[in-house]
Design an enzyme around this catalytic site. Structure first.
Site, PDB file in Angstrom:
ATOM      1  N   HIS A 187      -2.000  -9.187   1.709  1.00  0.00           N
ATOM      2  CA  HIS A 187      -1.718  -7.744   2.786  1.00  0.00           C
ATOM      3  C   HIS A 187      -2.881  -7.506   3.380  1.00  0.00           C
ATOM      4  CE1 HIS A 187       0.136  -4.229   3.391  1.00  0.00           C
ATOM      5  NE2 HIS A 187      -0.309  -3.371   2.346  1.00  0.00           N
TER       6      HIS A 187
ATOM      7  N   ASP B 218      -2.265  -8.949  11.607  1.00  0.00           N
ATOM      8  CA  ASP B 218      -3.613  -9.568  11.334  1.00  0.00           C
ATOM      9  C   ASP B 218      -3.898 -10.689  11.888  1.00  0.00           C
ATOM     10  OD1 ASP B 218      -3.692  -7.261   9.299  1.00  0.00           O
ATOM     11  OD2 ASP B 218      -2.449  -8.473   7.834  1.00  0.00           O
TER      12      ASP B 218
ATOM     13  N   ARG C 111       3.196  -5.536  16.882  1.00  0.00           N
ATOM     14  CA  ARG C 111       1.686  -5.128  16.565  1.00  0.00           C
ATOM     15  C   ARG C 111       0.987  -6.361  16.970  1.00  0.00           C
ATOM     16  NH1 ARG C 111       2.039  -3.526  10.389  1.00  0.00           N
ATOM     17  NH2 ARG C 111       2.666  -5.879  10.473  1.00  0.00           N
TER      18      ARG C 111
ATOM     19  N   SER D 116       0.847  -1.115   0.139  1.00  0.00           N
ATOM     20  CA  SER D 116       0.014  -0.152   0.046  1.00  0.00           C
ATOM     21  C   SER D 116       0.902   1.278   0.057  1.00  0.00           C
ATOM     22  CB  SER D 116      -0.988   0.127   1.228  1.00  0.00           C
ATOM     23  OG  SER D 116      -0.434  -0.400   2.222  1.00  0.00           O
TER      24      SER D 116
ATOM     25  N   HIS E 189       5.703 -13.263   7.181  1.00  0.00           N
ATOM     26  CA  HIS E 189       5.844 -11.910   6.663  1.00  0.00           C
ATOM     27  C   HIS E 189       6.956 -11.564   5.835  1.00  0.00           C
ATOM     28  CE1 HIS E 189       6.203  -7.564   6.982  1.00  0.00           C
ATOM     29  NE2 HIS E 189       5.030  -7.504   7.366  1.00  0.00           N
TER      30      HIS E 189
END
Ligand code: HAX
Length: 441
Positions: free
Chosen positions: A271, A373, A327, A241, A318
């Site tokens: 993504h 995620d 995160r 992005s 990743h």
């Protein structure tokens, strides 16, 4: 010029001079070698982009202007001492390079609130799309439709000097960030609440207002949204992005064009779509196993079956990270602090024990650990936002903070159009095999 814009310009123009000096003095220096493997596996690890907002270390994770996520949670201004930092503060940090004061953050919050009006035709564009068009399709189209508002585009048409491009771009960036929560909430209420819309509350902060317009007014959800918007805001410049926005912007496309394109990249399963895929995949597991308290053995068998079917385990792996994503850890910490007894979160934690050894055993997977995620959907689900096809839109609202801070920086630097070189496959083959052949691939 209002003071945040002025401070940004002061800082950025110093960096811009340094950018020009380095370019002029060292343009012919070699900084890296490129292997064929890098070219053929997604250009990983090639230092090709200048991004000042954040830097990703494979083992340590993301740092925003040098600050890790735990440091940000401690140092950025909050509304209450027990809450999470306000994303406006992170935006200020990425834009200006300093931890803001509480007052700076409140001013930024007010500034966003005054810019938040979304023109009616943007809602009309959303309403014209069939109900089965995905929330990310609607989000990207709405952002593109908002390009009618571009101040940069008007300034360019009027013949503005290129040294002032940054100024109108800054205005576009601020307006776009301010408007995204309204657009996102509109799509949510249209899709899942019979188009019963909730007006913004200009007294609320940027993330709190998003929760409010979606129909969630508890302090718990506001706290989650603030954390969510902070941790998803940036991941250096090479992710799909961020890179898309930068590339499209390099043609002097306005921020609305560039960010709309970025959102179509975020919508991909490798993504940002992964955040919805995780909940879809777990829900399917619960249904198939007919229990929301599966045993470790049942979960392991389900994971192996997913791999045997030639599918990925969403939320794991990743392109850069080689350890558990901080995160993920921040969200796990949030869940431990604020949430008791949640079946979905229990499964997410169970997966964290079971998936990494299974992925490691496959052999080819470079990072068996969870990414952002893997956790985010379960927190939203816990607070009643169960419509997981919408989750990537929330990611998209947050990602604007970092990507668009970089975008306006690019204009101050006077970044040129991007134009790497491509070759047919045989060129690469001949290059590494050291011979010239007429054989086409
Ligand atoms: N499950 C199964 N296989 C996986 C895997 C996973 N979670 N992660 C990687 N692999 C596979 C790849 O598909 C690839 O297989 P092939 O050689 O057959 O093509 C192989 O392992 C090597 O891949 P890699 O080098 O380890 O990883 P990449 O840099 O190519 O891809 C991805 C990184 C994140 C896209 C990948 O790990 C993946 O598909 N993960 C699942 C989807 C996901 O969670 N995406 C979100 C990532 C974070 C993000 O951007 N959020 O927005």
């Amino acid at each position: 010029m209002e003071y945040i814009k002025y401070r940004f310009f002061q800082k950025a123009s110093k960096c811009s001079k340094e950018f020009q000096r380095i370019k002029n003095e060292h343009a012919d220096k070699v900084i890296a070698e490129v292997t064929l493997g890098q070219v053929l596996t997604g250009m990983k690890g090639i230092p090709l982009l200048v991004t000042d907002t954040s830097k990703l270390d494979p083992n340590e994770g993301i740092r925003f202007k040098g600050y890790s996520i735990p440091e940000l949670r401690e140092k950025l201004p909050k509304i209450s001492s027990t809450g999470e930092p306000l994303p406006e503060g992170l935006f200020y940090l990425m834009l200006i390079g300093e931890i803001p004061t509480h007052e700076d953050v409140m001013n930024l919050s007010k500034d966003f609130a005054t810019r938040a009006h979304v023109p009616q035709h943007v809602f009309d564009v959303i309403d014209a799309m069939p109900m089965n068009s995905r929330p990310m399709t609607q989000f990207s189209a709405a952002i593109l439709a908002m390009a009618t508002e571009s101040i940069f585009q008007k300034a360019y048409r009027a013949g503005v000097n290129k040294k002032y491009y940054w100024d109108s771009t800054y205005e576009d960036v601020m307006n776009l960030i301010a408007r995204l929560p309204r657009v996102a909430a509109y799509i949510y209420r249209r899709n899942f609440y019979n188009n019963e819309q909730i007006e913004p509350n200009p007294r609320l902060d940027w993330a709190g207002n998003l929760a409010h317009m979606m129909g969630f007014d508890s302090e718990d959800i506001r706290r989650l949204f603030r954390l969510y918007m902070v941790i998803h805001a940036d991941h250096e410049g090479g992710n799909v992005s961020a890179h898309t926005a930068h590339l499209v912007g390099s043609a002097l496309s306005n921020p609305y064009y560039a960010y709309s394109a970025a959102m179509t990249g975020l919508a991909g399963p490798l993504h940002g779509f992964a955040n919805q895929d995780v909940i879809h995949w777990i829900s399917q597991m619960i249904e198939d196993l007919d229990t929301d308290k599966p045993t470790d053995e049942q979960v392991a068998t389900y994971c192996k079956k997913t791999l045997e079917e030639g599918r990925v385990i969403p939320g794991y792996g990743h392109a850069v990270l080689r350890k558990t994503d901080p995160r993920f850890t921040a969200q796990q910490d949030f869940a431990e602090k604020y949430i008791k007894d949640d079946a979905m979160i229990d499964i997410v934690n169970q997966l964290y024990k079971i998936v990494p050894p299974i992925l490691s055993n496959v052999g080819k997977i470079k990072n068996p650990w969870p990414n952002v995620d893997a956790f985010s959907g379960s927190l939203l689900y816990h607070y009643g936002i169960e419509e997981y096809t919408f989750y990537t839109v929330l990611f998209g609202v947050s990602r604007a903070l970092g990507v668009l801070a970089s975008f306006v920086n690019d204009r101050v630097y006077g970044m040129p159009i991007e134009r790497p070189t491509s070759h047919p496959l045989e060129w690469f083959r001949d290059k590494v095999e050291g011979k010239k052949s007429n054989k086409k691939c």
